[in-house]
Design a protein around this motif. Structure first.
Motif, PDB file in Angstrom:
ATOM      1  N   ARG A   1      -6.021  -1.355   2.876  1.00 46.58           N
ATOM      2  CA  ARG A   1      -4.672  -0.560   3.199  1.00 46.58           C
ATOM      3  C   ARG A   1      -4.538   0.883   2.334  1.00 46.58           C
ATOM      4  O   ARG A   1      -3.953   1.755   2.882  1.00 46.58           O
ATOM      5  N   LEU A   2      -5.002   0.784   1.381  1.00 47.09           N
ATOM      6  CA  LEU A   2      -4.857   2.024   0.599  1.00 47.09           C
ATOM      7  C   LEU A   2      -5.896   2.948   0.916  1.00 47.09           C
ATOM      8  O   LEU A   2      -6.151   4.121   0.285  1.00 47.09           O
TER       9      LEU A   2
ATOM     10  N   LYS B   1       0.792   3.927  -3.001  1.00 42.69           N
ATOM     11  CA  LYS B   1       0.262   5.054  -2.886  1.00 42.69           C
ATOM     12  C   LYS B   1       1.182   6.141  -3.331  1.00 42.69           C
ATOM     13  O   LYS B   1       0.861   7.200  -3.857  1.00 42.69           O
TER      14      LYS B   1
ATOM     15  N   ALA C   1       0.959  -1.130   0.006  1.00 35.93           N
ATOM     16  CA  ALA C   1      -0.169  -0.107   0.002  1.00 35.93           C
ATOM     17  C   ALA C   1       0.712   1.278   0.108  1.00 35.93           C
ATOM     18  O   ALA C   1       0.577   2.183  -0.811  1.00 35.93           O
TER      19      ALA C   1
END
Ligand SMILES: Cc1cc2nc3c(=O)[nH]c(=O)nc-3n(C[C@H](O)[C@H](O)[C@H](O)COP(=O)(O)O)c2cc1C
Ligand code: SF4
Ligand code: SF4
Ligand code: SF4
Ligand code: FES
Ligand code: FES
Lengths: 160, 436, 791
Positions: free
Chosen positions: C653-654, C307, C303
């Motif tokens: 998680r993102l 990101k 993640a």
């Protein structure tokens, strides 16, 4: 594989006798065996190729017929009938005697490769029992004594 | 090769040319050879079949099916070629008659095949000869070549415009291949496993074409019927059992041999007059009247006419003409054991009751005769045989079951004796000769 | 034909003329025992178990060979009949070893069942049974002669059904036995059909022998994960220290599209799942080495990097490669994940057939694709290219048996003399690579014949073939990946002139059709909808997605090499090996891989997530014909997870709202519960996590059925019966893109797998069974290329 000219010409003409190739198989196997002594792996491959069969098909057929064999046999295959008419007329004595003389059991072959011995079923000589065939020749009205003489004759012929 | 015998009671029809060199085509022609084919060509299929029906000829291979009727089952129109197949697999123990015909009169068989072909509208015939009969195959191959050379076979036979080919075919050791559908399989190059019937060969046979299958002797009788007429032939035998047949006398008779006698001939007479009675002055014990598969007759059941119907009534069968005579020195357990050994050896293995039944019976009888029998074996032999009868894929199972049922029933006491006086009371040395 | 009236055990019934008595009895629920009779195989009349009494017949008759006739009166339960059956069993048992307690077939043995029914167990035989030692015929097939009851089913299924003819009958009488094609060993397709059809334990498989007893297993019906044909398979599973282990594959449930059939892969190559090299925990590369990590660490790591890259370089710096072996739900989720979450259309997969062109050519044609069942029933079939015997074993079976049992006419056009020519009414060999010209010629371009005609194949012969085909209503046209792009158009045009013609486009791998249908393309949304016209998707997804086509697989690799592609998210694919890529091209890219094994591709990844395979999850697969089927979870390794779950965990998680990815609260259709809860195992496993997140366990985002809801709503052609699907039945989808007919496909990207019967892409490399066959020293090298048997 090379076979005799008479084999090849019979084979070729027989192919023309039937609508399918494989029809020649059974008699051809017997003629092959006559030339080779037994049906070798090479012969099986050869006939399978000629008739467009698998080796498995050929082997399945071979193993069905009692005259066909894939194992070497003696020069003279002694086949004594053990069936009813012969049995009633003393075949058991002939069988016991010949086995003893040759020193081999059912389906055995003598060490010198001269004779194989086999008890067989009715060979169509019931009225002249007991009977045997040595290779294809009939010998009838046997006794232990005359049967032994017949074999002596073959032994002489075979070692010339 | 095999010796010929004769007896004044004989009526020589198929054996007429025996010992006369008729395997030679010229000689055969001198003896009315190939006239039957020409007659058949001139009178046409329907008349041939009528003649055959009138003759009351019944198949000599074993089942005794009326030959004329069999031929009439072949459809006139068929999408596939029709065939005639001569059954020369002769292997039923006790039977050695086709051998004599093939040796002494091969052209009569060829002629019978051609007449059958004309009758059903076929153009190809095969003569199947068991592999053991190599010398007969050679005789037949020569006879065929001679007939071709004269134009008796091949295209336009006898200038009739009719084409007919006859070919030799050979076996390689298998009793079961004598069964008609297994015979066709074998001829097609396969294992001799019978086919599902129906359809019967007359409708779907060799390579799917309608096929007439007849025994050597049946076909050898045909030319004589053509020339002598159906009525004449029928008159030789008994009602519905036309003509004569070759009886192979073997076993404990003084003068064994192959005799041609009219159907209906009395069995006792056959044994005691034609066959010269029981050898060594012994007493008659039993007879297998038509090859090893037929139920045995006890000595007191032998006053019977030898035709299909009378023997049926007597609880046995005329079968293949193999008359095996047993005297009172015979151990019936051993006799049955030997019969069973044969059927176990020859079962093709296709169906459960035949394959397993013959194996089980053989094992039991081997042990029983060798002195290892137990009480329940006797009932068990009967049980097994009765459960094979009529339930196998082809009649080989019946062939094995019938002698077993009859012998256990008629000679139960001998089985019981084996249990008490082990081993075989009749034959002390029986054990020695029992092969594996 | 008019019906025939018969009476069986007092019941009157009318059955079609030509019906076998045994089938007529079955139709009214009267079971006549049988061993040698097997529907669809030639009749034997050998076992005599089916003897029944027919009035007016002196002897009992075999029901399996008797055709009903008007007025027939039959008894199947009278004493005479029961007695015959009992005796038959006693006879069979004479030489049969009574070793049921250790026999593999124990509990599933037809002989055992019948002996029980007819009380024949007490043996009358006191003599020694015939014995022969057990033989190993091949890595797969073992033979125990004494157990064989000689029903000849194996011989027939291998010959008549498989057209392999590797088994025969040797000897005669009680010495008779089944013999393999090399006398003492077997060289064949190793399909195991003979083992499956054996009513007793005479033929057993190396894979299953003596491992367990049938009643100790749980049986799960699912779909084979190997080729693209989608056989239904029943997996026998048993508890193991790490979860549930698959110990057997068969198809006892014959209701599937494959009927009796399974090839070696479907039956035995489940063993890759328990291979030692299976990755069982997440791995993160640290200082050049992959070291075990927790799931949390792995998700966090992924993640963070994604990101970062998305923020710094934008979505177009990220690429996604999907799988031909993940479920439809996973593929759909993956493209949604890419488009909606990563903001990129850079998504592709290993393409093995030109499905987009196929969809384009069929646009607005209703019912133009054939199902696998259709292939078994069509009156005529045209097969262009491919070698189904090797690459599509089930399809080949369907074709062969359609020809054999229904006399279908098969026309084969191929550049090689493929084995199916043996069933063909016509075989036309054309030069390699000239398949496109053939399509053009069929469509009417006579000049194309120049490239095709040679030797025996004259222009006249080709024209005659074309005429003949035009006169074959309801023809099924099956073509391999040799035909792509406009050639498919031509072929479809040719077919349009034939009434009722249908098509099958052959791709490789278990769910390659699904991957294509679910939009694993840079330019196509699910259902072959161009990325620029995806209003219905945008509406449903409720967020903007890129509408410009992204990069295809090779373009992504180039971009990576050039440093423009910063991240590559690979799910269940091995492009490095498949496309023979230079590993260094990807050295600057952040790679995430979901995989079962450390493949050439996974080795390059910074984070590797241990993936479950299709036998370990629920969902759906679409076979190459377009038949949709349900996957059911059979095996289980507690430490690995489905791609579906892992993707969602990464999305979580993102910082993404999972409801947007999986409409698990919007489910519109009832799913009758089969796919959830205890049945799928999902709810149990996730209950803890779900509770921690305040989610209701019964409707979880990890339930792929929620995704199927959306697929069925949005993907054209997937609106099939949910009830049927959940009941385990195949449902034929259609390609009716309903979009502009010219879909931009890139034929050059198509790379057929060229698998054989004994290979299966990367999966196959980890199957002990497949390897043991390939490496079998008794298999002649020459025969490896051409395993044909001459007939
Ligand atoms: C096991 C078995 C073996 C047979 N062997 C022979 C045989 O060797 N020769 C023969 O002509 N018929 C044999 N038959 C009878 C044939 O099946 C068939 O009925 C006969 O050849 C028909 O010819 P026919 O009507 O002229 O008798 C045998 C039958 C069975 C069941
Ligand atoms: S495994 Fe398949 S190909 Fe091999 S013998 Fe059995 S049925 Fe035939
Ligand atoms: S091995 Fe099995 S399938 Fe084959 S004949 Fe024997 S019992 Fe029947
Ligand atoms: S044909 Fe394909 S789907 Fe069927 S079992 Fe074989 S690999 Fe699996
Ligand atoms: S019984 Fe010996 S030859 Fe016939
Ligand atoms: S099922 Fe009818 S004989 Fe085997």
């Amino acid at each position: 594989m090379r076979f005799s000219d008479s084999f090849e010409s019979r084979f070729t003409s027989m192919l023309g006798h039937y609508p399918t190739k494989r029809s020649v198989l059974v008699p051809t196997l017997l003629y092959m065996q006559d030339e080779l002594g037994y049906l070798t792996d090479e012969a099986i491959r050869d006939i399978a190729q000629r008739l467009e069969l698998t080796e498995l098909e050929v082997r399945n057929v071979i193993s069905y017929y009692s005259m066909l064999t894939t194992r070497p046999r003696g020069k003279y295959n002694v086949q004594v009938c053990r069936n009813i008419s012969c049995m009633l007329c003393g075949a058991d004595d002939v069988i016991a005697h010949l086995k003893k003389r040759l020193g081999i059991a059912h389906k055995g072959t003598t060490a010198d490769g001269m004779f194989s011995f086999e008890e067989v079923e009715c060979i169509g000589a019931c009225s002249w029992a007991p009977a045997m065939q040595v290779n294809y020749d009939f010998h009838e009205k046997l006794t232990p004594e005359n049967a032994e003489k017949v074999l002596d004759e073959y032994r002489r012929k075979g070692s010339q | 090769m095999a010796d010929l015998v004769s007896h004044p009671d004989e009526v020589k029809v198929v054996s007429r040319r025996f010992g006369q060199g008729a395997a030679n085509l010229d000689r055969y022609l001198e003896l009315d050879g190939y006239k039957a084919v020409q007659k058949a060509l001139s009178i046409g299929p329907d008349a041939v079949i009528n003649e055959m029906k009138a003759s009351n000829l019944r198949g000599r291979g074993g089942a005794g099916f009326p030959t004329g009727m069999k031929w009439s089952f072949v459809p006139k129109q068929a999408p596939k070629p029709k065939y005639v197949l001569c059954n020369g697999d002769e292997s039923e123990p006790g039977t050695c008659k086709d051998r004599l015909i093939l040796e002494h009169d091969p052209h009569s068989v060829i002629e019978g095949v051609v007449v059958a072909g004309i009758a059903v509208g076929s153009h190809t015939g095969y003569i199947y000869i068991r592999g053991e009969y190599r010398y007969l195959s050679e005789i037949m191959q020569k006879a065929l070549a001679d007939a071709y050379a004269r134009g008796f076979l091949g295209k336009n036979i006898f200038g009739s415009g009719y084409d007919f080919d006859v070919y030799w075919h050979g076996g390689a050791g298998a009793y079961e291949v004598g069964e008609e559908s297994a015979l066709m399989e074998s001829l097609e190059g396969k294992r001799g496993v019978p086919r599902i019937r129906p359809p019967f060969p007359a409708v779907v046979g060799l390579w799917g074409g309608p096929t007439v299958i007849n025994n050597v002797e049946t076909l050898a009788s045909v030319p004589h019927i053509m020339l002598g007429g159906g009525e004449w032939y029928a008159s030789l035998g008994t009602p519905k059992n036309g003509g004569t047949r070759l009886f192979c006398l073997s076993g404990h008779v003084a003068k064994p041999g192959v005799y041609e006698l009219p159907l209906g001939y009395n069995l006792k007479k056959m044994i005691f007059e034609v066959g010269g009675g029981i050898r060594d002055g012994n007493k008659l014990k039993a007879v297998t009247p038509g090859g090893s598969s037929t139920p045995v007759l006890k000595a007191d059941e032998c006053d019977v006419g030898m035709d299909f119907d009378q023997l049926m009534k007597a609880g046995s069968m005329l079968g293949s003409g193999g008359v095996v005579v047993l005297d009172d020195t015979t151990c019936m357990v051993k006799y049955l054991q030997r019969i069973m050994m044969f059927y176990q050896h020859e079962s093709c293995g296709w169906c459960i009751p035949c394959r397993e039944g013959t194996d089980w019976l053989k094992k039991t009888l081997n042990r029983f005769h060798a002195g290892g029998g137990v009480e329940k074996d006797i009932g068990n032999i009967q049980y097994l045989a009765e459960n094979m009868l009529g339930r196998t894929f082809c009649p080989l199972g019946d062939a094995a079951a019938m002698p077993a049922i009859s012998i256990v029933k008629k000679y139960r006491n001998e089985f019981e004796d084996h249990l008490n006086g082990r081993p075989c009371p009749l034959e002390a040395k029986a054990l020695e000769a029992v092969p594996a | 034909m008019p019906d025939v009236n018969i009476t069986v055990d007092g019941k009157k019934l009318a059955v079609p003329a030509g019906t076998l008595l045994i089938e007529a009895c079955k139709s009214v629920g009267i079971e006549v025992p049988s061993f040698c009779y097997y529907p669809g195989l030639s009749l034997q009349g050998a076992c005599r178990m089916c003897l029944v009494k027919i009035e007016k017949m002196p002897k009992l008759q075999t029901a399996c060979t008797t055709v009903v006739t008007e007025g027939m009166v039959v008894s199947t339960e009278i004493d005479e009949v029961r007695q015959a059956r009992k005796a038959m069993l006693e006879l069979l048992l004479a030489n049969h070893p009574l070793d049921c307690p250790v026999c593999d077939a124990g509990g599933e043995c037809e002989l055992q069942d019948m002996t029980f029914s007819y009380g024949a167990a007490e043996s009358k035989l006191i003599d020694i049974k015939n014995h022969k030692d057990e033989q190993q015929w091949s890595p797969v097939v073992y033979f125990d002669r004494p157990r064989c009851i000689m029903c000849y089913r194996c011989v027939r299924i291998c010959g008549e059904g498989m057209d392999v003819w590797a088994l025969g009958t040797a000897n005669r009488g009680s010495a008779q036995l089944i013999m393999p094609n090399h006398s003492d060993y077997l060289e064949c397709e190793e399909c195991g059909m003979c083992i499956d059809i054996c009513p007793v334990g005479a033929l057993t498989s190396g894979a299953y022998r003596y491992k367990t007893r049938p009643w100790e297993m749980k049986h799960v019906g699912t779909v084979c994960t190997h080729c693209a044909d989608g056989c239904k398979t029943t997996l026998g599973v048993r508890r193991s220290p790490t979860g549930m282990q698959i110990v057997r594959g068969d198809n006892r449930d014959k209701s599937g599209i494959n009927g009796d059939f399974l090839c070696i892969k479907g039956r035995y190559a489940f063993d890759f799942a328990s291979h030692d090299h299976r990755i069982q925990q997440p791995l993160i590369r640290r200082e050049g080495r992959h070291v075990p990590a927790s799931y949390d660490q792995a998700y966090e790591h992924i993640a963070l990097r994604l990101k970062e890259i998305r923020e710094q370089h934008g979505g177009h710096a990220i690429g996604v490669i999907g799988s031909t072996r993940t479920s439809n739900e996973e593929s759909y989720l993956l493209q949604k994940f890419a488009r909606l979450l990563l903001g990129t259309n850079n998504i592709d997969h290993h393409r093995t057939a030109d499905f987009p062109s196929f969809a384009g050519a069929l646009a607005r044609k209703k019912d133009a694709t054939a199902s696998m069942r259709d292939v078994f029933n069509a009156p005529a079939i045209l097969l262009i290219g491919n070698d189904p015997t090797e690459q599509h074993p089930l399809l080949a079976w369907q074709i062969r048996n359609n020809v054999r049992l229904h006399r279908a006419r098969l026309y084969v056009v191929n550049s090689s003399p493929i084995k199916l020519r043996r069933q063909a009414a016509s075989f036309t060999q054309i030069p390699a690579g000239s398949e496109p010209q053939l399509a053009a010629f069929l469509a009417g371009d006579d000049s194309a014949a120049n490239a095709l005609a040679s030797g025996e194949i004259t222009r006249e012969a080709l024209a005659a073939l074309r005429d003949k085909l035009r006169g074959e209503p309801n023809l099924i046209i099956i073509f391999g990946s040799e035909l792509r792009g406009s050639s498919i158009d031509s072929l479809v045009r040719f077919g349009a002139a034939i009434s009722g013609a249908k098509f099958v486009c052959l791709g490789d791998y278990a769910n390659s059709r699904g991957a294509a249908d679910m939009g694993l393309y840079p330019d196509l949304l699910p259902g072959y909808v161009p990325v620029g016209s995806g209003a219905r998707f945008h509406e449903e997804w409720g967020a903007p997605v890129p509408t410009e086509p992204g990069m295809n697989l090779l373009q992504m690799v180039d971009a990576a090499k050039a440093g423009r592609l910063k991240a590559l998210y690979i799910v269940g694919a091995n492009p490095v090996a498949r496309y023979n890529l230079d590993p260094f091209a990807l050295s600057k890219t952040f790679i995430v891989a979901h995989d079962m094994f450390l493949t050439e591709t996974a080795l390059l990844a910074e984070v590797i997530l241990p993936a479950a395979n299709a036998y370990e999850k629920s969902g759906t697969f679409t076979n190459t014909c377009g038949d949709l089927q349900l996957l059911k979870k059979a095996g289980d390794i507690t430490t690995v997870k489905s791609d579906f779950e892992m993707l969602l965990r990464v999305a979580d998680r993102l910082g993404f709202d999972l409801r947007q990815l999986v409409p698990f609260r919007q489910a519109e259709r009832a799913d009758l519960g089969q796919s959830r809860g205890a049945q799928s195992g999902e709810a149990d496993r996730h209950a803890i996590w779900l509770e921690a997140h305040g989610l209701e366990p019964k409707l979880s985002p990890f339930d792929p059925i929620a995704m199927l809801d959306e697929i069925q709503r949005l993907v054209p052609g997937y609106d099939v019966s949910r009830v049927e699907l959940l009941a385990g039945n195949d449902q034929h989808t259609s390609i009716e893109a309903g979009v502009a007919s010219s879909i931009a496909s890139q034929p050059e990207l198509i790379l057929p797998a060229n698998d054989t019967l004994f290979t299966s892409g990367t999966l196959g490399r980890y199957s002990r069974t497949l390897n043991s066959v390939i490496e079998n020293p008794r298999r002649a090298p020459a025969d490896k290329a051409d395993r044909e048997v001459v007939v």
